[in-house]
Design an enzyme around this catalytic site. Structure first.
Site, PDB file in Angstrom:
ATOM      1  N   HIS A 106     -11.930  -9.484 -10.722  1.00 34.51           N
ATOM      2  CA  HIS A 106     -10.875  -9.544 -11.760  1.00 34.51           C
ATOM      3  C   HIS A 106     -10.886  -8.375 -12.733  1.00 34.51           C
ATOM      4  N   LEU A 149      -8.999  -2.603 -10.436  1.00 32.59           N
ATOM      5  CA  LEU A 149      -7.592  -2.157 -10.475  1.00 32.59           C
ATOM      6  C   LEU A 149      -6.664  -3.286 -10.031  1.00 32.59           C
ATOM      7  N   VAL A 150      -6.936  -3.882  -8.866  1.00 31.08           N
ATOM      8  CA  VAL A 150      -6.039  -4.916  -8.334  1.00 31.08           C
ATOM      9  C   VAL A 150      -6.306  -6.258  -8.995  1.00 31.08           C
ATOM     10  N   LEU A 179      -7.660  -9.065   0.742  1.00 34.72           N
ATOM     11  CA  LEU A 179      -7.098  -7.718   0.600  1.00 34.72           C
ATOM     12  C   LEU A 179      -7.782  -6.749   1.557  1.00 34.72           C
ATOM     13  N   THR A 199      -4.595  -0.089   4.381  1.00 34.92           N
ATOM     14  CA  THR A 199      -3.856   0.529   5.498  1.00 34.92           C
ATOM     15  C   THR A 199      -4.736   1.484   6.306  1.00 34.92           C
ATOM     16  N   TYR A 209     -15.594   1.348   6.360  1.00 35.24           N
ATOM     17  CA  TYR A 209     -14.769   0.507   5.467  1.00 35.24           C
ATOM     18  C   TYR A 209     -13.646  -0.150   6.258  1.00 35.24           C
ATOM     19  N   LEU A 220      -3.201   2.509  -3.929  1.00 35.06           N
ATOM     20  CA  LEU A 220      -2.758   1.865  -5.168  1.00 35.06           C
ATOM     21  C   LEU A 220      -3.207   2.663  -6.384  1.00 35.06           C
ATOM     22  N   LYS A 252      -8.184  15.370 -13.636  1.00 31.15           N
ATOM     23  CA  LYS A 252      -8.514  16.810 -13.568  1.00 31.15           C
ATOM     24  C   LYS A 252      -7.409  17.643 -14.202  1.00 31.15           C
ATOM     25  N   ARG A 300       0.708  10.845   1.499  1.00 33.91           N
ATOM     26  CA  ARG A 300       0.189   9.568   1.041  1.00 33.91           C
ATOM     27  C   ARG A 300       1.302   8.775   0.355  1.00 33.91           C
TER      28      ARG A 300
HETATM   29  N1  LIG Z   1      -7.395   1.079  -4.805  1.00 39.77           N
HETATM   30  C1  LIG Z   1      -6.711   1.275  -3.716  1.00 39.77           C
HETATM   31  O1  LIG Z   1      -6.040   2.311  -3.546  1.00 39.77           O
HETATM   32  C2  LIG Z   1      -6.703   0.243  -2.628  1.00 39.77           C
HETATM   33  C3  LIG Z   1      -7.478  -0.927  -2.703  1.00 39.77           C
HETATM   34  N2  LIG Z   1      -7.420  -1.820  -1.672  1.00 39.77           N
HETATM   35  C4  LIG Z   1      -8.226  -3.056  -1.697  1.00 39.77           C
HETATM   36  O2  LIG Z   1      -7.921  -3.809  -2.862  1.00 39.77           O
HETATM   37  C5  LIG Z   1      -9.084  -4.538  -3.280  1.00 39.77           C
HETATM   38  C6  LIG Z   1      -9.374  -4.206  -4.733  1.00 39.77           C
HETATM   39  O3  LIG Z   1      -9.564  -2.814  -4.808  1.00 39.77           O
HETATM   40  P1  LIG Z   1      -9.599  -2.103  -6.250  1.00 39.77           P
HETATM   41  O4  LIG Z   1      -9.105  -3.047  -7.281  1.00 39.77           O
HETATM   42  O5  LIG Z   1      -8.981  -0.773  -6.098  1.00 39.77           O
HETATM   43  O6  LIG Z   1     -11.168  -1.897  -6.434  1.00 39.77           O
HETATM   44  P2  LIG Z   1     -12.004  -1.790  -7.785  1.00 39.77           P
HETATM   45  O7  LIG Z   1     -13.225  -1.025  -7.438  1.00 39.77           O
HETATM   46  O8  LIG Z   1     -11.133  -1.346  -8.908  1.00 39.77           O
HETATM   47  O9  LIG Z   1     -12.409  -3.327  -8.068  1.00 39.77           O
HETATM   48  C7  LIG Z   1     -13.303  -3.965  -7.205  1.00 39.77           C
HETATM   49  C8  LIG Z   1     -13.943  -5.090  -7.994  1.00 39.77           C
HETATM   50  O10 LIG Z   1     -14.876  -5.744  -7.150  1.00 39.77           O
HETATM   51  C9  LIG Z   1     -16.069  -5.945  -7.899  1.00 39.77           C
HETATM   52  N3  LIG Z   1     -17.219  -5.972  -7.004  1.00 39.77           N
HETATM   53  C10 LIG Z   1     -17.646  -5.001  -6.178  1.00 39.77           C
HETATM   54  N4  LIG Z   1     -18.744  -5.405  -5.529  1.00 39.77           N
HETATM   55  C11 LIG Z   1     -19.034  -6.667  -5.981  1.00 39.77           C
HETATM   56  C12 LIG Z   1     -20.045  -7.615  -5.706  1.00 39.77           C
HETATM   57  N5  LIG Z   1     -21.041  -7.347  -4.847  1.00 39.77           N
HETATM   58  N6  LIG Z   1     -20.027  -8.792  -6.362  1.00 39.77           N
HETATM   59  C13 LIG Z   1     -19.057  -9.074  -7.251  1.00 39.77           C
HETATM   60  N7  LIG Z   1     -18.041  -8.219  -7.544  1.00 39.77           N
HETATM   61  C14 LIG Z   1     -18.054  -7.028  -6.918  1.00 39.77           C
HETATM   62  C15 LIG Z   1     -16.139  -4.757  -8.837  1.00 39.77           C
HETATM   63  O11 LIG Z   1     -16.974  -5.058  -9.936  1.00 39.77           O
HETATM   64  P3  LIG Z   1     -17.923  -3.885 -10.533  1.00 39.77           P
HETATM   65  O12 LIG Z   1     -17.024  -2.700 -10.753  1.00 39.77           O
HETATM   66  O13 LIG Z   1     -18.459  -4.475 -11.786  1.00 39.77           O
HETATM   67  O14 LIG Z   1     -18.965  -3.612  -9.493  1.00 39.77           O
HETATM   68  C16 LIG Z   1     -14.681  -4.597  -9.219  1.00 39.77           C
HETATM   69  O15 LIG Z   1     -14.355  -5.417 -10.313  1.00 39.77           O
HETATM   70  C17 LIG Z   1     -10.210  -4.126  -2.334  1.00 39.77           C
HETATM   71  O16 LIG Z   1     -10.341  -5.091  -1.309  1.00 39.77           O
HETATM   72  C18 LIG Z   1      -9.709  -2.807  -1.746  1.00 39.77           C
HETATM   73  O17 LIG Z   1     -10.246  -2.595  -0.466  1.00 39.77           O
HETATM   74  C19 LIG Z   1      -6.639  -1.626  -0.572  1.00 39.77           C
HETATM   75  C20 LIG Z   1      -5.875  -0.491  -0.474  1.00 39.77           C
HETATM   76  C21 LIG Z   1      -5.848   0.505  -1.486  1.00 39.77           C
HETATM   77  C1  LIG Z   2      -6.642   3.641  -0.105  1.00 39.25           C
HETATM   78  C2  LIG Z   2      -7.311   4.490   0.904  1.00 39.25           C
HETATM   79  O1  LIG Z   2      -8.093   5.459   0.231  1.00 39.25           O
HETATM   80  C3  LIG Z   2      -8.983   6.203   1.021  1.00 39.25           C
HETATM   81  O2  LIG Z   2      -8.288   6.985   1.954  1.00 39.25           O
HETATM   82  P1  LIG Z   2      -7.521   8.273   1.447  1.00 39.25           P
HETATM   83  O3  LIG Z   2      -6.151   7.888   1.046  1.00 39.25           O
HETATM   84  O4  LIG Z   2      -7.677   9.369   2.457  1.00 39.25           O
HETATM   85  O5  LIG Z   2      -8.405   8.660   0.188  1.00 39.25           O
HETATM   86  P2  LIG Z   2      -8.156   9.529  -1.109  1.00 39.25           P
HETATM   87  O6  LIG Z   2      -7.169   8.817  -1.967  1.00 39.25           O
HETATM   88  O7  LIG Z   2      -9.503   9.795  -1.706  1.00 39.25           O
HETATM   89  O8  LIG Z   2      -7.624  10.955  -0.553  1.00 39.25           O
HETATM   90  C4  LIG Z   2      -6.343  11.164  -0.157  1.00 39.25           C
HETATM   91  C5  LIG Z   2      -6.105  12.659   0.094  1.00 39.25           C
HETATM   92  O9  LIG Z   2      -6.137  13.309  -1.187  1.00 39.25           O
HETATM   93  C6  LIG Z   2      -6.828  14.544  -1.081  1.00 39.25           C
HETATM   94  N1  LIG Z   2      -7.375  14.934  -2.397  1.00 39.25           N
HETATM   95  C7  LIG Z   2      -7.049  16.082  -3.045  1.00 39.25           C
HETATM   96  N2  LIG Z   2      -7.726  16.170  -4.207  1.00 39.25           N
HETATM   97  C8  LIG Z   2      -8.486  15.040  -4.294  1.00 39.25           C
HETATM   98  C9  LIG Z   2      -9.401  14.576  -5.283  1.00 39.25           C
HETATM   99  O10 LIG Z   2      -9.699  15.249  -6.320  1.00 39.25           O
HETATM  100  N3  LIG Z   2      -9.963  13.367  -5.057  1.00 39.25           N
HETATM  101  C10 LIG Z   2      -9.673  12.619  -3.942  1.00 39.25           C
HETATM  102  N4  LIG Z   2     -10.257  11.403  -3.788  1.00 39.25           N
HETATM  103  N5  LIG Z   2      -8.824  13.036  -2.964  1.00 39.25           N
HETATM  104  C11 LIG Z   2      -8.242  14.250  -3.150  1.00 39.25           C
HETATM  105  C12 LIG Z   2      -7.905  14.240  -0.043  1.00 39.25           C
HETATM  106  O11 LIG Z   2      -8.396  15.450   0.481  1.00 39.25           O
HETATM  107  C13 LIG Z   2      -7.126  13.416   0.966  1.00 39.25           C
HETATM  108  O12 LIG Z   2      -6.387  14.275   1.798  1.00 39.25           O
HETATM  109  C14 LIG Z   2      -9.940   5.296   1.721  1.00 39.25           C
HETATM  110  O13 LIG Z   2     -10.609   4.494   0.789  1.00 39.25           O
HETATM  111  C15 LIG Z   2      -9.171   4.385   2.592  1.00 39.25           C
HETATM  112  O14 LIG Z   2     -10.052   3.475   3.181  1.00 39.25           O
HETATM  113  C16 LIG Z   2      -8.155   3.664   1.788  1.00 39.25           C
HETATM  114  O15 LIG Z   2      -8.063   2.462   1.841  1.00 39.25           O
END
Ligand SMILES: NC(=O)C1=CN([C@@H]2O[C@H](COP(=O)(O)OP(=O)(O)OC[C@H]3O[C@@H](n4cnc5c(N)ncnc54)[C@H](OP(=O)(O)O)[C@@H]3O)[C@@H](O)[C@H]2O)C=CC1
Ligand SMILES: C[C@H]1O[C@H](OP(=O)(O)OP(=O)(O)OC[C@H]2O[C@@H](n3cnc4c(=O)[nH]c(N)nc43)[C@H](O)[C@@H]2O)[C@@H](O)[C@@H](O)C1=O
Length: 361
Positions: A12, A15-16, A106, A109, A137, A167, A188, A253
């Site tokens: 909770h 991000l999500v 969750l 892609t 992953y 996201l 950055k 992306r």
């Molecule tokens: N962000 C994105 O671009 C995308 C995210 N998703 C999916 O969405 C979901 C949420 O992602 P997002 O919100 O970005 O991730 P975050 O890292 O922002 O949040 C993940 C949360 O999970 C908690 N967590 C991690 N490990 C544990 C554990 N062992 N026990 C209890 N809590 C834990 C973290 O707590 P703490 O930080 O305190 O460790 C954190 O609050 C994930 O399943 C991710 O794969 C899918 C596609 C894209």
């Molecule tokens: C959500 C998705 O997110 C991940 O996949 P990804 O989209 O490839 O990851 P990314 O967001 O880190 O990168 C996207 C692109 O961006 C370019 N890039 C440039 N400059 C920076 C930079 O400064 N940081 C990062 N991280 N990337 C950079 C980088 O080189 C790449 O081409 C996995 O978790 C996957 O499992 C998943 O679920």
């Protein structure tokens, strides 16, 4: 879902998870239970079993996971597969043992093949090899989809899996080594602007809120400039600043605003059950559903868009030592759109909102 139904949001503070919590509150759900990572380590089977036995949630949003960008995924490969398998195995299995009415898992892609036909349809899952950088992953996420599907078939549970695109939004991860591309570039470029304007207050505020390894707010400006250079924010002798972008900038992306994502998750929890997700009764598979905008942008154009929103007047340099990852992973969102759900926040508006939020941190 009854407004007084007991709902557990795992993750909770993320991000999500934080967006789902806010969305449930907005929609009038009054009986939500949460635990921080410190209070409940979802990797620990006993802790999770005791939690479910005592709390008995009716609905579960599984938004807890080990999450990170391309370099984090490629570096911490063992943690990404172990942590995510353990978290989802524990939460999904305990949800079954404790008669949870419905669970939303969750995925991501990245489960689709590296060279998947575009846009990516749900049925393209497991049709070709995965992108190497996030394969551990992705395999964990595919296992999560299959676990939900298999429990539904064998035990009659109602566990649905959603596959979100990239996201962004409030409470995102801004650690420059471990985060995803959008928050990383926003930060950055923000630091690049502050460095060019010699706005040391902005720089120190940023470093206090999101510490960077090896940089102390008490460091001299020369030392801070040197460290920023090492992480790809370089000031040249004429005072101009160059921000380093990973990869070639060519990859495409898709980005969905986190509050739209949360709205889609609650919408699906309210409106879609497992049996709605398939028609073929002999071989049930691909019952997951994509969540995205159906619109993508190149990393290079994303950087230019963020540059204009932040007001950065420096330059970019592409660093091909860092991986590009998948060249394109555009979601086909026709299934979700057919159910009557569509995203509201476009990318430009979302980046404005994200930057406005970032400046309040
Ligand atoms: N962000 C994105 O671009 C995308 C995210 N998703 C999916 O969405 C979901 C949420 O992602 P997002 O919100 O970005 O991730 P975050 O890292 O922002 O949040 C993940 C949360 O999970 C908690 N967590 C991690 N490990 C544990 C554990 N062992 N026990 C209890 N809590 C834990 C973290 O707590 P703490 O930080 O305190 O460790 C954190 O609050 C994930 O399943 C991710 O794969 C899918 C596609 C894209
Ligand atoms: C959500 C998705 O997110 C991940 O996949 P990804 O989209 O490839 O990851 P990314 O967001 O880190 O990168 C996207 C692109 O961006 C370019 N890039 C440039 N400059 C920076 C930079 O400064 N940081 C990062 N991280 N990337 C950079 C980088 O080189 C790449 O081409 C996995 O978790 C996957 O499992 C998943 O679920």
């Amino acid at each position: 879902m009854r407004k007084e139904a007991k709902i557990y949001v795992a993750g909770h503070r993320g991000l999500v998870g934080s967006a789902i919590l806010a969305d449930l509150d907005r929609k009038g759900y009054t009986n939500i239970t949460v635990r921080t990572h410190k209070e409940l380590d979802l990797i620990n089977t006993n802790e999770v079993s005791n939690f479910f036995k005592s709390e008995k949630p009716e609905y579960v949003f599984l938004a807890a996971a080990k999450v990170g960008g391309i370099v984090a995924n490629n570096t911490y490969r063992g943690e990404f597969i172990y942590d995510n398998l353990m978290i989802q195995n524990n939460v999904i299995h305990q949800s079954y043992l404790n008669n949870v009415k419905k669970l939303l898992f969750l995925g991501s892609t990245c489960i689709y093949p590296k060279n998947c036909p575009q846009p990516m349809k749900e049925e393209y899952l497991l049709t070709d090899t995965l992108e190497y950088t996030n394969e551990p992953y992705a395999i964990a996420k595919i296992a999560g989809i299959k676990m939900c599907e298999s429990y539904n078939i064998q035990y009659g549970t109602n566990f649905i899996a959603v596959m979100p695109t990239n996201l962004y939004g409030p409470n995102d991860n801004f650690d420059l080594e471990k985060s995803h591309v959008l928050p990383a570039l926003l930060r950055k470029i923000h630091l690049g602007k502050a460095l060019m304007e010699e706005d040391w207050n902005a720089i120190l505020k940023d470093l206090m809120r999101y510490p960077i390894k090896g940089i102390l707010p008490s460091d001299t400006t020369e030392s801070i400039i040197k460290k920023l250079d090492e992480i790809g924010i370089t000031r040249t002798f004429d005072g101009k600043v160059t921000v380093h972008i990973w990869g070639t900038g060519a990859p495409m992306r898709e980005f969905l605003w986190s509050e739209d994502m949360a709205d889609a998750c609650v919408f699906l929890m309210e409106n879609r059950d497992f049996e709605d997700m398939y028609s073929n009764t002999t071989e049930i598979r691909n019952t997951h559903i994509n969540i995205g905008t159906g619109v993508d942008i190149s990393i290079s154009d994303l950087a230019d868009l963020i540059k204009s929103i932040v007001g950065f007047e420096g330059a970019f340099k592409f660093n091909s030592d860092k991986p590009d990852g998948t060249q394109k992973k555009l979601t086909d969102v026709s299934k979700l759109n057919a159910l009557g759900w569509k995203h509201k926040i476009g990318l430009e508006q979302g980046i404005y909102k994200q930057y406005k939020w970032y400046l309040t941190q």
